[in-house]
Scaffold this motif. Structure first.
Motif, PDB file in Angstrom:
ATOM      1  N   ALA A  98     120.055  31.486 -26.104  1.00  8.92           N
ATOM      2  CA  ALA A  98     119.650  30.105 -25.850  1.00  8.92           C
ATOM      3  C   ALA A  98     120.721  29.201 -26.430  1.00  8.92           C
ATOM      4  CB  ALA A  98     118.294  29.802 -26.475  1.00  8.92           C
ATOM      5  N   HIS A  99     121.343  28.389 -25.584  1.00  5.50           N
ATOM      6  CA  HIS A  99     122.435  27.511 -26.019  1.00  5.50           C
ATOM      7  C   HIS A  99     122.005  26.060 -25.889  1.00  5.50           C
ATOM      8  CE1 HIS A  99     126.493  26.055 -26.677  1.00  5.50           C
ATOM      9  NE2 HIS A  99     126.342  25.298 -25.608  1.00  5.50           N
ATOM     10  N   GLY A 100     121.983  25.347 -27.017  1.00  6.89           N
ATOM     11  CA  GLY A 100     121.604  23.951 -27.011  1.00  6.89           C
ATOM     12  C   GLY A 100     122.692  23.097 -26.378  1.00  6.89           C
ATOM     13  N   SER A 101     122.350  22.402 -25.303  1.00  5.57           N
ATOM     14  CA  SER A 101     123.343  21.594 -24.592  1.00  5.57           C
ATOM     15  C   SER A 101     123.823  20.422 -25.441  1.00  5.57           C
ATOM     16  CB  SER A 101     122.749  21.067 -23.282  1.00  5.57           C
ATOM     17  OG  SER A 101     122.339  22.136 -22.469  1.00  5.57           O
ATOM     18  N   ASP A 102     122.942  19.880 -26.282  1.00  3.02           N
ATOM     19  CA  ASP A 102     123.301  18.754 -27.144  1.00  3.02           C
ATOM     20  C   ASP A 102     123.831  19.213 -28.497  1.00  3.02           C
ATOM     21  OD1 ASP A 102     120.369  17.008 -25.958  1.00  3.02           O
ATOM     22  OD2 ASP A 102     122.406  17.019 -25.162  1.00  3.02           O
ATOM     23  N   SER A 103     123.196  20.213 -29.085  1.00  2.00           N
ATOM     24  CA  SER A 103     123.539  20.641 -30.438  1.00  2.00           C
ATOM     25  C   SER A 103     124.665  21.649 -30.488  1.00  2.00           C
ATOM     26  CB  SER A 103     122.311  21.254 -31.120  1.00  2.00           C
ATOM     27  OG  SER A 103     121.935  22.456 -30.458  1.00  2.00           O
ATOM     28  N   GLY A 104     124.828  22.394 -29.393  1.00  2.00           N
ATOM     29  CA  GLY A 104     125.805  23.478 -29.401  1.00  2.00           C
ATOM     30  C   GLY A 104     125.357  24.695 -30.168  1.00  2.00           C
ATOM     31  N   ILE A 105     124.120  24.681 -30.642  1.00  2.00           N
ATOM     32  CA  ILE A 105     123.603  25.805 -31.422  1.00  2.00           C
ATOM     33  C   ILE A 105     123.224  26.950 -30.490  1.00  2.00           C
ATOM     34  CG2 ILE A 105     121.714  26.572 -32.930  1.00  2.00           C
ATOM     35  CD1 ILE A 105     121.665  23.767 -34.114  1.00  2.00           C
ATOM     36  N   ASP A 106     123.532  28.162 -30.925  1.00  2.00           N
ATOM     37  CA  ASP A 106     123.186  29.368 -30.166  1.00  2.00           C
ATOM     38  C   ASP A 106     122.142  30.179 -30.923  1.00  2.00           C
ATOM     39  OD1 ASP A 106     126.440  29.317 -29.158  1.00  2.00           O
ATOM     40  OD2 ASP A 106     124.862  29.696 -27.683  1.00  2.00           O
ATOM     41  N   TYR A 107     121.168  30.652 -30.179  1.00  2.00           N
ATOM     42  CA  TYR A 107     120.186  31.597 -30.692  1.00  2.00           C
ATOM     43  C   TYR A 107     120.305  32.881 -29.884  1.00  2.00           C
ATOM     44  CZ  TYR A 107     118.101  27.420 -32.782  1.00  2.00           C
ATOM     45  OH  TYR A 107     117.894  26.268 -33.486  1.00  2.00           O
ATOM     46  N   TRP A 108     120.069  33.997 -30.576  1.00  2.00           N
ATOM     47  CA  TRP A 108     120.213  35.303 -29.936  1.00  2.00           C
ATOM     48  C   TRP A 108     118.978  36.160 -30.153  1.00  2.00           C
ATOM     49  CZ3 TRP A 108     124.411  36.250 -26.962  1.00  2.00           C
ATOM     50  CH2 TRP A 108     125.530  35.434 -27.141  1.00  2.00           C
ATOM     51  N   GLY A 109     118.689  36.991 -29.160  1.00  2.00           N
ATOM     52  CA  GLY A 109     117.671  38.014 -29.324  1.00  2.00           C
ATOM     53  C   GLY A 109     118.260  39.242 -29.986  1.00  2.00           C
ATOM     54  N   GLN A 110     117.419  40.262 -30.159  1.00  2.00           N
ATOM     55  CA  GLN A 110     117.854  41.459 -30.859  1.00  2.00           C
ATOM     56  C   GLN A 110     118.561  42.449 -29.941  1.00  2.00           C
ATOM     57  OE1 GLN A 110     114.859  41.021 -29.678  1.00  2.00           O
ATOM     58  NE2 GLN A 110     114.314  42.958 -28.685  1.00  2.00           N
ATOM     59  N   GLY A 111     118.447  42.254 -28.643  1.00  2.00           N
ATOM     60  CA  GLY A 111     119.123  43.111 -27.675  1.00  2.00           C
ATOM     61  C   GLY A 111     118.229  44.213 -27.139  1.00  2.00           C
ATOM     62  N   THR A 112     118.527  44.622 -25.913  1.00  2.00           N
ATOM     63  CA  THR A 112     117.825  45.738 -25.286  1.00  2.00           C
ATOM     64  C   THR A 112     118.856  46.621 -24.570  1.00  2.00           C
ATOM     65  OG1 THR A 112     115.985  46.359 -23.808  1.00  2.00           O
ATOM     66  CG2 THR A 112     117.298  44.455 -23.154  1.00  2.00           C
ATOM     67  N   GLN A 113     118.721  47.920 -24.754  1.00  2.00           N
ATOM     68  CA  GLN A 113     119.708  48.859 -24.234  1.00  2.00           C
ATOM     69  C   GLN A 113     119.466  49.142 -22.749  1.00  2.00           C
ATOM     70  OE1 GLN A 113     122.412  50.591 -25.878  1.00  2.00           O
ATOM     71  NE2 GLN A 113     122.887  51.126 -23.739  1.00  2.00           N
TER      72      GLN A 113
END
Length: 118
Positions: A98-113
């Motif tokens: 998830a990338h904040g268009s205003d904040s530039g902050i990125d959030y990530w999930g834990q991943g799936t193989q």
């Protein structure tokens, strides 16, 4: 607290299909772009696809264009990645972003193989 929880990975034969899901929680995502990235062993994480939460415009990496489709279900706060015609080179851990268009902050999930056998 933002959480991104992926599911849907697994083992599939070449030519097969999988659908990944990413449930997002912890805030409203109207000003976010939601995306999928992947990382194969020994390689850097690479962009796969993205969708704007508002409006739904999409963008794909050339390597998956025509085979993968990203979509979102706003009431369910869920982003999907439908993967068709899978190839062994699609094998990787897939991460929701998830990338904040205003904040530039990125959030990530834990991943799936995702593993595609030849």
């Amino acid at each position: 607290q933002v959480q991104l929880v992926e599911s849907g990975g697994g083992l599939v034969q070449a030519g097969g299909s999988l659908r990944l899901s990413c449930v997002a929680s912890g805030r409203t995502f109207s000003r976010y772009a939601m995306g999928w990235f992947r990382q194969a062993p020994g390689k850097e994480r690479e962009f796969v696809a993205t969708i704007r939460w508002s409006g739904g415009s999409t963008y794909y990496a050339d390597s998956v264009k025509g085979r993968f489709t990203i979509s979102r279900d706003i009431p369910k706060n869920t982003v999907y990645l439908q993967m068709n015609s899978l190839k062994p080179e699609d094998t990787a851990v897939y991460y929701c972003n998830a990338h904040g268009s205003d904040s530039g902050i990125d959030y990530w999930g834990q991943g799936t193989q995702v593993t595609v056998s030849s």
